[in-house]
Scaffold this motif. Structure first.
Motif, short mmCIF file in Angstrom:
data_model
loop_
_atom_site.label_atom_id
_atom_site.label_comp_id
_atom_site.label_asym_id
_atom_site.label_seq_id
_atom_site.Cartn_x
_atom_site.Cartn_y
_atom_site.Cartn_z
N ASP A 9 0.93 -1.03 -0.03
CA ASP A 9 0.06 -0.02 0.08
C ASP A 9 1.00 1.18 0.06
OD1 ASP A 9 -1.71 2.21 1.00
OD2 ASP A 9 -3.25 0.46 0.90
N ASP A 55 -2.97 -3.17 -2.26
CA ASP A 55 -3.82 -2.04 -2.69
C ASP A 55 -3.89 -1.96 -4.11
OD1 ASP A 55 -5.14 0.30 -2.62
OD2 ASP A 55 -3.47 1.70 -2.37
N THR A 85 -9.52 -2.46 -1.29
CA THR A 85 -9.97 -1.41 -1.89
C THR A 85 -10.65 -0.43 -1.08
OG1 THR A 85 -11.30 -0.77 -3.84
CG2 THR A 85 -11.79 -2.73 -2.77
N THR A 86 -10.62 0.92 -1.50
CA THR A 86 -11.30 1.80 -0.84
C THR A 86 -13.01 1.54 -1.23
OG1 THR A 86 -9.78 3.35 -0.67
CG2 THR A 86 -12.01 4.29 -0.42
N LYS A 107 -11.25 -1.56 2.51
CA LYS A 107 -10.61 -1.11 3.73
C LYS A 107 -11.25 -0.78 4.79
CE LYS A 107 -6.55 0.48 0.70
NZ LYS A 107 -5.82 1.68 0.40
#
Length: 226
Positions: A9, A55, A85-86, A107
């Motif tokens: 990340d 990420d 992933t966001t 996340k």
């Protein structure tokens, strides 16, 4: 056996938080941290990682490219990649699964979900977050032309499956566990596992996540648009 985890990340603060969480577990340890995909690939080899928390959006070589490179390397056949992933509804997620990722997790997931994801991936199972387990991949594929996305080569390879293996594959694509499939088909979980493993071998799938994608790409299962 201790699960060796690599963190990839570009945000140092997130890596630090993940390290504290992972290292607090007696059955796993963080063996390295990477800030981009190229470094993730290098450290995966050097540190003999079992699971990479990857990420997608990173500078240089992104997580998608790194996942593809890891999956394509025969010497890293045991490595499992879990995409972080966001946004769980992310255009890159299905691409990551096609590239060989074992699954993905938001996340914003709870710490126990992340730890469970590592254990599930290390065990060779597919990992989709609880809110995405059923139907999310189908919705991704439904965004395009289902017939255009169909892979003729994979459709032909389905011919190698027995009727029961195809039936089990449909259930796997529906996000059902071995126990759930066993109950639905009135067989033992061990029998289901055997069918899943044989389907993976015949279709060239690394794990259950790829089986799900193959089921949709081959046209065996049609995407839902609702």
């Amino acid at each position: 056996m201790t699960i060796r985890v690599l963190l990839a990340d570009d945000q140092a603060l997130l890596r630090s938080a993940f390290r504290v969480l992972v290292d607090s577990e007696p059955d796993m340890e963080v063996v390295g941290e990477a800030s981009d995909g190229a470094q993730a690939l290098l450290l995966t080899k050097e540190r003999r990682a079992d699971v990479v928390l990857m990420d997608i959006r990173m500078p240089g070589t992104d997580g998608l490219a790194a996942t593809r490179l890891i999956s394509a390397d025969p010497s890293l056949g045991h490595v499992r990649v879990v995409i972080l992933t966001t946004f769980e509804v992310d255009d890159y997620v299905v691409q990551a699964l096609r590239a060989g990722a074992s699954g993905f997790l938001g996340k914003g997931s709870e710490p126990e979900e992340l730890l469970n994801a590592i254990r599930v991936a290390a065990g060779g199972e597919a990992l989709l977050s609880p809110t995405a387990t059923k139907g999310l991949i189908a919705r991704f594929l439904a965004q395009g032309d289902a017939d255009a996305d169909r892979d003729p080569a994979r459709s032909e390879r389905l011919g190698a499956l027995t009727g029961r293996e195809r039936e089990v594959l449909v259930q796997v694509a529906g996000g059902h566990s071995n126990d759930e499939i066993a109950e639905r088909l009135e067989v033992s979980p061990l029998t289901v596992k055997t069918h899943v493993n044989r389907a993976m071998a015949k279709l060239g799938a690394r794990d259950r996540a790829q089986l799900v994608v193959i089921a949709y790409e081959s046209g065996l299962v049609r995407p839902r648009t609702d």
